[in-house]
Scaffold this motif. Structure first.
Motif, PDB file in Angstrom:
ATOM      1  N   GLY A   1      14.737  69.340   7.080  1.00 18.16           N
ATOM      2  CA  GLY A   1      14.457  70.687   7.561  1.00 18.16           C
ATOM      3  C   GLY A   1      14.869  71.755   6.576  1.00 18.16           C
ATOM      4  N   ASP A   2      15.128  72.956   7.111  1.00 17.18           N
ATOM      5  CA  ASP A   2      15.504  74.079   6.262  1.00 17.18           C
ATOM      6  C   ASP A   2      16.959  73.945   5.809  1.00 17.18           C
ATOM      7  N   PHE A   3      17.403  74.906   5.036  1.00 16.80           N
ATOM      8  CA  PHE A   3      18.747  74.845   4.459  1.00 16.80           C
ATOM      9  C   PHE A   3      19.824  74.648   5.521  1.00 16.80           C
ATOM     10  N   ARG A   4      19.799  75.457   6.558  1.00 15.42           N
ATOM     11  CA  ARG A   4      20.840  75.360   7.597  1.00 15.42           C
ATOM     12  C   ARG A   4      20.813  74.001   8.285  1.00 15.42           C
ATOM     13  N   GLN A   5      19.637  73.458   8.504  1.00 16.42           N
ATOM     14  CA  GLN A   5      19.544  72.131   9.131  1.00 16.42           C
ATOM     15  C   GLN A   5      20.069  71.047   8.187  1.00 16.42           C
ATOM     16  N   ARG A   6      19.787  71.203   6.900  1.00 18.73           N
ATOM     17  CA  ARG A   6      20.210  70.186   5.930  1.00 18.73           C
ATOM     18  C   ARG A   6      21.727  70.138   5.774  1.00 18.73           C
ATOM     19  N   VAL A   7      22.402  71.290   5.929  1.00 22.96           N
ATOM     20  CA  VAL A   7      23.857  71.298   5.745  1.00 22.96           C
ATOM     21  C   VAL A   7      24.625  71.024   7.037  1.00 22.96           C
ATOM     22  N   THR A   8      23.924  70.927   8.156  1.00 21.24           N
ATOM     23  CA  THR A   8      24.580  70.660   9.440  1.00 21.24           C
ATOM     24  C   THR A   8      25.482  69.427   9.402  1.00 21.24           C
ATOM     25  N   PRO A   9      25.072  68.308   8.774  1.00 24.73           N
ATOM     26  CA  PRO A   9      25.974  67.145   8.736  1.00 24.73           C
ATOM     27  C   PRO A   9      27.329  67.454   8.087  1.00 24.73           C
ATOM     28  N   ALA A  10      27.366  68.392   7.164  1.00 27.01           N
ATOM     29  CA  ALA A  10      28.628  68.754   6.518  1.00 27.01           C
ATOM     30  C   ALA A  10      29.607  69.333   7.530  1.00 27.01           C
ATOM     31  N   PHE A  11      29.090  70.129   8.451  1.00 27.44           N
ATOM     32  CA  PHE A  11      29.937  70.727   9.480  1.00 27.44           C
ATOM     33  C   PHE A  11      30.436  69.660  10.453  1.00 27.44           C
ATOM     34  N   GLU A  12      29.584  68.709  10.747  1.00 30.63           N
ATOM     35  CA  GLU A  12      29.937  67.663  11.691  1.00 30.63           C
ATOM     36  C   GLU A  12      31.000  66.720  11.143  1.00 30.63           C
ATOM     37  N   GLN A  13      31.097  66.624   9.823  1.00 30.42           N
ATOM     38  CA  GLN A  13      32.011  65.672   9.198  1.00 30.42           C
ATOM     39  C   GLN A  13      33.274  66.318   8.619  1.00 30.42           C
ATOM     40  N   SER A  14      33.406  67.634   8.751  1.00 37.53           N
ATOM     41  CA  SER A  14      34.539  68.313   8.127  1.00 37.53           C
ATOM     42  C   SER A  14      35.388  69.075   9.142  1.00 37.53           C
ATOM     43  N   PRO A  15      36.699  69.035   8.994  1.00 37.49           N
ATOM     44  CA  PRO A  15      37.559  69.849   9.861  1.00 37.49           C
ATOM     45  C   PRO A  15      37.606  71.315   9.412  1.00 37.49           C
ATOM     46  N   GLU A  16      37.009  71.622   8.269  1.00 33.78           N
ATOM     47  CA  GLU A  16      37.066  72.972   7.706  1.00 33.78           C
ATOM     48  C   GLU A  16      35.786  73.756   7.986  1.00 33.78           C
ATOM     49  N   GLU A  17      35.459  73.861   9.266  1.00 37.67           N
ATOM     50  CA  GLU A  17      34.234  74.555   9.669  1.00 37.67           C
ATOM     51  C   GLU A  17      34.192  76.007   9.225  1.00 37.67           C
ATOM     52  N   GLU A  18      35.316  76.707   9.300  1.00 37.34           N
ATOM     53  CA  GLU A  18      35.320  78.131   8.942  1.00 37.34           C
ATOM     54  C   GLU A  18      35.023  78.342   7.460  1.00 37.34           C
ATOM     55  N   LEU A  19      35.605  77.512   6.604  1.00 38.51           N
ATOM     56  CA  LEU A  19      35.317  77.638   5.171  1.00 38.51           C
ATOM     57  C   LEU A  19      33.855  77.303   4.887  1.00 38.51           C
TER      58      LEU A  19
ATOM     59  N   ALA B   1      21.369  85.214  -1.004  1.00 38.67           N
ATOM     60  CA  ALA B   1      20.066  84.778  -1.499  1.00 38.67           C
ATOM     61  C   ALA B   1      19.062  85.915  -1.431  1.00 38.67           C
ATOM     62  N   GLU B   2      19.123  86.672  -0.361  1.00 32.61           N
ATOM     63  CA  GLU B   2      18.182  87.758  -0.199  1.00 32.61           C
ATOM     64  C   GLU B   2      18.609  88.995  -0.976  1.00 32.61           C
ATOM     65  N   GLU B   3      19.902  89.271  -1.047  1.00 29.34           N
ATOM     66  CA  GLU B   3      20.393  90.485  -1.674  1.00 29.34           C
ATOM     67  C   GLU B   3      20.546  90.370  -3.185  1.00 29.34           C
ATOM     68  N   GLU B   4      21.004  89.238  -3.668  1.00 29.55           N
ATOM     69  CA  GLU B   4      21.381  89.107  -5.076  1.00 29.55           C
ATOM     70  C   GLU B   4      20.464  88.196  -5.885  1.00 29.55           C
ATOM     71  N   GLY B   5      19.382  87.756  -5.315  1.00 29.51           N
ATOM     72  CA  GLY B   5      18.453  86.933  -6.073  1.00 29.51           C
ATOM     73  C   GLY B   5      18.887  85.487  -6.251  1.00 29.51           C
ATOM     74  N   ILE B   6      19.647  84.969  -5.300  1.00 27.35           N
ATOM     75  CA  ILE B   6      20.020  83.557  -5.349  1.00 27.35           C
ATOM     76  C   ILE B   6      18.782  82.763  -4.922  1.00 27.35           C
ATOM     77  N   THR B   7      18.338  81.859  -5.763  1.00 29.55           N
ATOM     78  CA  THR B   7      17.111  81.126  -5.474  1.00 29.55           C
ATOM     79  C   THR B   7      17.312  80.128  -4.340  1.00 29.55           C
ATOM     80  N   ARG B   8      16.248  79.855  -3.631  1.00 25.01           N
ATOM     81  CA  ARG B   8      16.312  78.871  -2.552  1.00 25.01           C
ATOM     82  C   ARG B   8      16.682  77.490  -3.096  1.00 25.01           C
ATOM     83  N   GLU B   9      16.201  77.190  -4.302  1.00 27.49           N
ATOM     84  CA  GLU B   9      16.489  75.894  -4.914  1.00 27.49           C
ATOM     85  C   GLU B   9      17.972  75.732  -5.237  1.00 27.49           C
ATOM     86  N   ALA B  10      18.657  76.834  -5.453  1.00 29.15           N
ATOM     87  CA  ALA B  10      20.076  76.768  -5.817  1.00 29.15           C
ATOM     88  C   ALA B  10      20.990  76.676  -4.605  1.00 29.15           C
ATOM     89  N   ARG B  11      20.508  77.048  -3.441  1.00 29.52           N
ATOM     90  CA  ARG B  11      21.380  77.074  -2.258  1.00 29.52           C
ATOM     91  C   ARG B  11      22.064  75.742  -1.999  1.00 29.52           C
TER      92      ARG B  11
END
Length: 153
Positions: free
Chosen positions: A97-115, A127-137
């Motif tokens: 899926g999209d970026f947020r969906q792809r990183v969801t497993p990281a949240f599920e496996q880490s106790p450091e959700e806030e970081l 990404a939108e403000e400073e020109g961070i590319t989608r490929e770099a996210r």
């Protein structure tokens, strides 16, 4: 787990400009030379200048948040960084899926959700403000998650 209030306090301090960011980077590099080397290696050269700046900013926020709540972490070894990075590429590479969906497993496996939430929000917002590319996210997220993992063991 590092608290959101700690992250916000560090962000406020750094964004206020009261502290010289170059000195913050220097302190980080002296305390964590292998981690700084990891963040400035040749693979990172594929990122744009804005992406590299954001990467260092994120790493300093993570480092200072950890040191504000805990004791100074021992210097991280290159081997520990490699192991954590490889595990993170495997973990995120499984996402769909999209970026947020792809990183969801990281949240599920880490106790450091806030970081991780800080990293995710920073990458999406910048990404939108400073020109961070989608490929770099995704590689930026994995790199910063690696920083979180090795500093919070």
């Amino acid at each position: 787990m590092i608290k959101e209030a700690t992250i916000e306090r560090v962000l406020t301090r750094l964004e206020s400009g009261a502290d010289d960011f170059a000195l913050e980077i220097q302190d980080f590099a002296q305390s964590q030379p292998e981690l700084m080397s990891y963040l400035t290696n040749e693979e990172i050269e594929a990122f744009t200048d804005a992406e590299r700046e954001l990467l260092l900013f994120g790493a300093v926020v993570i480092y200072q948040s950890v040191t504000d709540e805990r004791t100074e972490p021992d210097p991280v070894s290159g081997n520990a960084i490699s192991i954590a990075e490889e595990a993170n590429y495997e973990l995120i590479g499984e996402g769909k899926g999209d970026f947020r969906q792809r990183v969801t497993p990281a949240f599920e496996q880490s106790p450091e959700e806030e970081l991780l939430a800080f990293v995710e929000d920073m990458l999406v917002g910048e990404a939108e403000e400073e020109g961070i590319t989608r490929e770099a996210r995704e590689p930026l997220f994995i790199t910063l998650k690696t920083v979180v993992d090795v500093l919070t063991v």
